[in-house]
Design a protein around this motif. Structure first.
Motif, PDB file in Angstrom:
ATOM      1  N   VAL A 198       0.839  -1.207   0.000  1.00  0.00           N
ATOM      2  CA  VAL A 198       0.000   0.000   0.000  1.00  0.00           C
ATOM      3  C   VAL A 198       0.871   1.253   0.000  1.00  0.00           C
ATOM      4  CG1 VAL A 198      -1.647   1.340   1.349  1.00  0.00           C
ATOM      5  CG2 VAL A 198      -1.977  -1.137   1.083  1.00  0.00           C
ATOM      6  N   GLU A 199       1.862   1.293   0.870  1.00  0.00           N
ATOM      7  CA  GLU A 199       2.720   2.479   0.951  1.00  0.00           C
ATOM      8  C   GLU A 199       3.498   2.696  -0.344  1.00  0.00           C
ATOM      9  OE1 GLU A 199       5.068   1.783   4.398  1.00  0.00           O
ATOM     10  OE2 GLU A 199       3.340   1.899   5.766  1.00  0.00           O
ATOM     11  N   ARG A 200       4.009   1.614  -0.910  1.00  0.00           N
ATOM     12  CA  ARG A 200       4.779   1.736  -2.152  1.00  0.00           C
ATOM     13  C   ARG A 200       3.920   2.245  -3.297  1.00  0.00           C
ATOM     14  NH1 ARG A 200       6.461  -2.971  -2.239  1.00  0.00           N
ATOM     15  NH2 ARG A 200       4.870  -3.917  -3.564  1.00  0.00           N
ATOM     16  N   VAL A 221       4.441   7.931 -11.141  1.00  0.00           N
ATOM     17  CA  VAL A 221       4.970   6.712 -11.745  1.00  0.00           C
ATOM     18  C   VAL A 221       3.815   5.796 -12.152  1.00  0.00           C
ATOM     19  CG1 VAL A 221       6.394   4.657 -11.324  1.00  0.00           C
ATOM     20  CG2 VAL A 221       7.090   6.886 -10.402  1.00  0.00           C
ATOM     21  N   ARG A 222       2.731   5.894 -11.416  1.00  0.00           N
ATOM     22  CA  ARG A 222       1.546   5.090 -11.693  1.00  0.00           C
ATOM     23  C   ARG A 222       0.327   6.002 -11.743  1.00  0.00           C
ATOM     24  NH1 ARG A 222      -0.952   0.030  -8.033  1.00  0.00           N
ATOM     25  NH2 ARG A 222      -2.713  -0.361  -9.447  1.00  0.00           N
ATOM     26  N   PRO A 223      -0.587   5.789 -12.684  1.00  0.00           N
ATOM     27  CA  PRO A 223      -1.828   6.562 -12.697  1.00  0.00           C
ATOM     28  C   PRO A 223      -2.635   6.302 -11.419  1.00  0.00           C
ATOM     29  CG  PRO A 223      -1.519   5.412 -14.775  1.00  0.00           C
ATOM     30  CD  PRO A 223      -0.501   4.865 -13.834  1.00  0.00           C
ATOM     31  N   TYR A 224      -3.449   7.262 -11.041  1.00  0.00           N
ATOM     32  CA  TYR A 224      -4.226   7.116  -9.818  1.00  0.00           C
ATOM     33  C   TYR A 224      -5.195   5.933  -9.896  1.00  0.00           C
ATOM     34  CZ  TYR A 224      -7.598   7.839  -6.132  1.00  0.00           C
ATOM     35  OH  TYR A 224      -8.413   7.640  -5.046  1.00  0.00           O
ATOM     36  N   VAL A 225      -5.226   5.157  -8.822  1.00  0.00           N
ATOM     37  CA  VAL A 225      -6.275   4.160  -8.591  1.00  0.00           C
ATOM     38  C   VAL A 225      -6.705   4.335  -7.143  1.00  0.00           C
ATOM     39  CG1 VAL A 225      -5.488   2.468 -10.292  1.00  0.00           C
ATOM     40  CG2 VAL A 225      -4.585   2.374  -7.958  1.00  0.00           C
ATOM     41  N   ASN A 226      -7.945   3.999  -6.831  1.00  0.00           N
ATOM     42  CA  ASN A 226      -8.411   4.230  -5.466  1.00  0.00           C
ATOM     43  C   ASN A 226      -7.944   3.117  -4.531  1.00  0.00           C
ATOM     44  OD1 ASN A 226     -10.236   2.047  -5.627  1.00  0.00           O
ATOM     45  ND2 ASN A 226     -11.967   3.354  -6.171  1.00  0.00           N
ATOM     46  N   SER A 227      -8.256   3.291  -3.252  1.00  0.00           N
ATOM     47  CA  SER A 227      -7.755   2.371  -2.225  1.00  0.00           C
ATOM     48  C   SER A 227      -8.299   0.956  -2.401  1.00  0.00           C
ATOM     49  CB  SER A 227      -8.105   2.891  -0.830  1.00  0.00           C
ATOM     50  OG  SER A 227      -9.502   2.785  -0.573  1.00  0.00           O
ATOM     51  N   GLN A 228      -9.486   0.819  -2.977  1.00  0.00           N
ATOM     52  CA  GLN A 228     -10.028  -0.528  -3.173  1.00  0.00           C
ATOM     53  C   GLN A 228      -9.157  -1.346  -4.128  1.00  0.00           C
ATOM     54  OE1 GLN A 228     -14.090   1.345  -3.773  1.00  0.00           O
ATOM     55  NE2 GLN A 228     -14.695  -0.739  -3.254  1.00  0.00           N
ATOM     56  N   VAL A 229      -8.639  -0.692  -5.149  1.00  0.00           N
ATOM     57  CA  VAL A 229      -7.767  -1.379  -6.104  1.00  0.00           C
ATOM     58  C   VAL A 229      -6.469  -1.789  -5.418  1.00  0.00           C
ATOM     59  CG1 VAL A 229      -6.433  -1.110  -8.231  1.00  0.00           C
ATOM     60  CG2 VAL A 229      -8.754  -0.186  -8.091  1.00  0.00           C
ATOM     61  N   ILE A 230      -5.881  -0.880  -4.662  1.00  0.00           N
ATOM     62  CA  ILE A 230      -4.610  -1.178  -3.997  1.00  0.00           C
ATOM     63  C   ILE A 230      -4.801  -2.234  -2.916  1.00  0.00           C
ATOM     64  CG2 ILE A 230      -2.763  -0.202  -2.586  1.00  0.00           C
ATOM     65  CD1 ILE A 230      -3.096   2.410  -4.093  1.00  0.00           C
ATOM     66  N   ASP A 231      -5.905  -2.167  -2.187  1.00  0.00           N
ATOM     67  CA  ASP A 231      -6.172  -3.192  -1.171  1.00  0.00           C
ATOM     68  C   ASP A 231      -6.354  -4.567  -1.809  1.00  0.00           C
ATOM     69  OD1 ASP A 231      -6.000  -1.349   0.845  1.00  0.00           O
ATOM     70  OD2 ASP A 231      -8.143  -1.279   1.293  1.00  0.00           O
ATOM     71  N   ARG A 232      -6.995  -4.605  -2.943  1.00  0.00           N
ATOM     72  CA  ARG A 232      -7.162  -5.887  -3.646  1.00  0.00           C
ATOM     73  C   ARG A 232      -5.803  -6.440  -4.050  1.00  0.00           C
ATOM     74  NH1 ARG A 232     -11.192  -9.830  -4.773  1.00  0.00           N
ATOM     75  NH2 ARG A 232     -10.164 -11.240  -6.226  1.00  0.00           N
ATOM     76  N   GLU A 233      -4.939  -5.586  -4.554  1.00  0.00           N
ATOM     77  CA  GLU A 233      -3.596  -6.019  -4.923  1.00  0.00           C
ATOM     78  C   GLU A 233      -2.837  -6.543  -3.705  1.00  0.00           C
ATOM     79  OE1 GLU A 233      -2.995  -2.719  -8.513  1.00  0.00           O
ATOM     80  OE2 GLU A 233      -2.001  -2.480  -6.577  1.00  0.00           O
ATOM     81  N   ALA A 234      -2.973  -5.813  -2.586  1.00  0.00           N
ATOM     82  CA  ALA A 234      -2.297  -6.240  -1.355  1.00  0.00           C
ATOM     83  C   ALA A 234      -2.816  -7.595  -0.896  1.00  0.00           C
ATOM     84  CB  ALA A 234      -2.500  -5.190  -0.265  1.00  0.00           C
ATOM     85  N   ALA A 235      -4.130  -7.778  -0.984  1.00  0.00           N
ATOM     86  CA  ALA A 235      -4.722  -9.064  -0.596  1.00  0.00           C
ATOM     87  C   ALA A 235      -4.218 -10.187  -1.489  1.00  0.00           C
ATOM     88  CB  ALA A 235      -6.246  -8.971  -0.659  1.00  0.00           C
ATOM     89  N   VAL A 269     -10.144  13.920  -5.076  1.00  0.00           N
ATOM     90  CA  VAL A 269      -9.124  14.709  -5.767  1.00  0.00           C
ATOM     91  C   VAL A 269      -8.072  13.799  -6.429  1.00  0.00           C
ATOM     92  CG1 VAL A 269      -9.410  16.810  -4.412  1.00  0.00           C
ATOM     93  CG2 VAL A 269      -7.870  15.023  -3.577  1.00  0.00           C
ATOM     94  N   ARG A 270      -8.338  12.494  -6.443  1.00  0.00           N
ATOM     95  CA  ARG A 270      -7.483  11.519  -7.115  1.00  0.00           C
ATOM     96  C   ARG A 270      -6.020  11.645  -6.650  1.00  0.00           C
ATOM     97  NH1 ARG A 270      -9.779   8.834 -11.148  1.00  0.00           N
ATOM     98  NH2 ARG A 270      -7.809   8.488 -12.257  1.00  0.00           N
ATOM     99  N   ALA A 271      -5.881  11.667  -5.339  1.00  0.00           N
ATOM    100  CA  ALA A 271      -4.552  11.757  -4.732  1.00  0.00           C
ATOM    101  C   ALA A 271      -4.624  11.105  -3.359  1.00  0.00           C
ATOM    102  CB  ALA A 271      -4.110  13.212  -4.608  1.00  0.00           C
ATOM    103  N   TYR A 272      -3.469  10.984  -2.715  1.00  0.00           N
ATOM    104  CA  TYR A 272      -3.404  10.428  -1.372  1.00  0.00           C
ATOM    105  C   TYR A 272      -2.691  11.417  -0.451  1.00  0.00           C
ATOM    106  CZ  TYR A 272      -4.899   5.862  -3.116  1.00  0.00           C
ATOM    107  OH  TYR A 272      -5.635   4.840  -3.673  1.00  0.00           O
ATOM    108  N   LYS A 273      -3.159  11.481   0.786  1.00  0.00           N
ATOM    109  CA  LYS A 273      -2.390  12.249   1.763  1.00  0.00           C
ATOM    110  C   LYS A 273      -0.973  11.691   1.821  1.00  0.00           C
ATOM    111  CE  LYS A 273      -5.332  11.423   5.126  1.00  0.00           C
ATOM    112  NZ  LYS A 273      -5.870  11.409   6.521  1.00  0.00           N
ATOM    113  N   PRO A 274       0.050  12.544   1.953  1.00  0.00           N
ATOM    114  CA  PRO A 274      -0.012  13.960   2.335  1.00  0.00           C
ATOM    115  C   PRO A 274      -0.012  14.956   1.179  1.00  0.00           C
ATOM    116  CG  PRO A 274       2.237  13.209   2.505  1.00  0.00           C
ATOM    117  CD  PRO A 274       1.436  12.022   2.039  1.00  0.00           C
ATOM    118  N   ALA A 275      -0.582  14.623   0.038  1.00  0.00           N
ATOM    119  CA  ALA A 275      -0.676  15.594  -1.053  1.00  0.00           C
ATOM    120  C   ALA A 275      -1.518  16.786  -0.604  1.00  0.00           C
ATOM    121  CB  ALA A 275      -1.296  14.940  -2.285  1.00  0.00           C
ATOM    122  N   PRO A 276      -1.083  18.005  -0.867  1.00  0.00           N
ATOM    123  CA  PRO A 276      -1.796  19.181  -0.360  1.00  0.00           C
ATOM    124  C   PRO A 276      -3.238  19.286  -0.835  1.00  0.00           C
ATOM    125  CG  PRO A 276      -0.082  19.808  -1.938  1.00  0.00           C
ATOM    126  CD  PRO A 276       0.143  18.377  -1.601  1.00  0.00           C
TER     127      PRO A 276
END
Length: 230
Positions: A52-54, A63-77, A152-159
Motif C-alpha cells: 500500500v505504501e509503495r 509513476v503510476r496513474p491514480y487508482v483508489n484504495s479498493q484497487v490497492i487493497d485488492r492487490e495487497a490481498a 481529488v485523485r490523490a493520497y495524503k499527504p498531497a496538499p
C-alpha cells in the motif's frame, strides 16, 4: 482570544486514528489463514502495508496513474494470498475488503460525539468513497461530513487532499484543526496552514523531536477536554 476559540472545524484522519487499522488487518488475515502463527501474521501484515505504501508513493510520484484504495487493497490481498497459497475466491474477496470492517478505538465514538457538539467534524481519509461509507456504517462513526481523497485523485499527504477539507469547512486553514495519530499526516496538514493535534495510538507514526503541533494528547477524551476549555 484563546487558540481554542479560533477553531471553527475539526478534521479527523480515520485509518489508524479513529479505527484500529493494523488490528483489523490482522484479524482478517487470521480469518483467511486460520493456521497462521503470530509471526506469520506479522510478516503478512508487512507485505500488505509495504504494498500500500509503495503504490501510494508511486502514484504521488506520477509513476503510476491514480487508482483508489479498493484497487490497492485488492492487490495487497492478492500478494498476501500468494504468500500463503490462498486460492478460495470468497476468502480472497473478504480479505480484500478488510478495510471496511475495522473496529473503532475505545474512545473514538464518545470522543467524536463530544467534539461534534461544539464543532463541525469531518472525516478525511485515503480510503475510497465506497470503503469509507461502509467503514463508517460498520463502526458507527458519525460525521457531519466524510471526505475521501478519491475526490481529488490523490493520497495524503498531497496538499490537494487537505484543501478538500478546507473547502468543505469553508474556513481559513488556521481555523481548521487536523487530528491524526500519524505525524506525517499532520505535517501534510501544516504545509497548507492547518492547525494540528496529535493523538497517541498503540500504532501510528509518533512525532519527531522537531515536530511542533498545536496539541498533543493521549486520546480523544483528553483532546475533547482541552478543546472544551472556555
Amino acid at each position: 482570544m484563546t487558540e481554542v476559540h479560533r477553531i471553527e472545524a475539526v478534521v479527523f484522519d480515520v485509518l489508524g486514528t479513529m479505527v484500529d487499522e493494523s488490528g483489523g488487518l490482522r484479524a482478517a488475515m487470521r480469518e483467511a489463514v486460520p493456521a497462521a502463527e503470530e509471526a506469520s501474521v506479522d510478516r503478512l501484515l508487512d507485505v500488505w502495508q509495504e504494498h500500500v505504501e509503495r503504490e501510494q508513493r508511486r502514484i504521488a510520484g506520477n509513476v503510476r496513474p491514480y487508482v483508489n484504495s479498493q484497487v490497492i487493497d485488492r492487490e495487497a490481498a492478492e500478494r498476501v494470498a500468494g504468500c500463503v497459497g490462498l486460492t478460495d475466491a470468497a476468502a480472497l474477496d473478504r480479505l480484500a475488503t478488510a478495510g471496511q470492517r475495522m473496529k473503532p478505538w475505545g474512545d473514538s465514538l464518545a470522543g467524536l460525539a463530544r467534539l461534534s457538539e461544539r464543532f463541525p467534524v469531518l472525516a478525511l481519509s485515503n480510503a475510497s468513497r465506497a470503503s469509507l461509507l461502509r467503514l463508517n456504517a460498520h463502526t458507527g462513526l458519525r460525521w457531519h461530513q466524510a471526505l475521501s481523497a478519491e475526490d481529488v485523485r490523490a493520497y495524503k499527504p498531497a496538499p490537494e487532499v487537505y484543501r478538500l477539507a478546507l473547502d468543505a469547512a469553508g474556513s481559513p486553514p488556521e481555523r481548521v484543526l487536523m487530528v491524526a495519530a500519524h505525524a506525517w499526516d499532520l505535517r501534510g496538514a501544516q504545509a497548507v496552514g492547518m492547525r494540528t493535534a496529535y493523538v497517541q495510538r498503540p500504532v501510528g507514526d509518533p512525532p519527531r523531536r522537531s515536530d511542533s503541533f498545536t496539541f498533543r494528547s493521549s486520546g480523544l477524551e483528553e483532546l475533547a477536554a482541552v478543546l472544551a476549555v472556555v
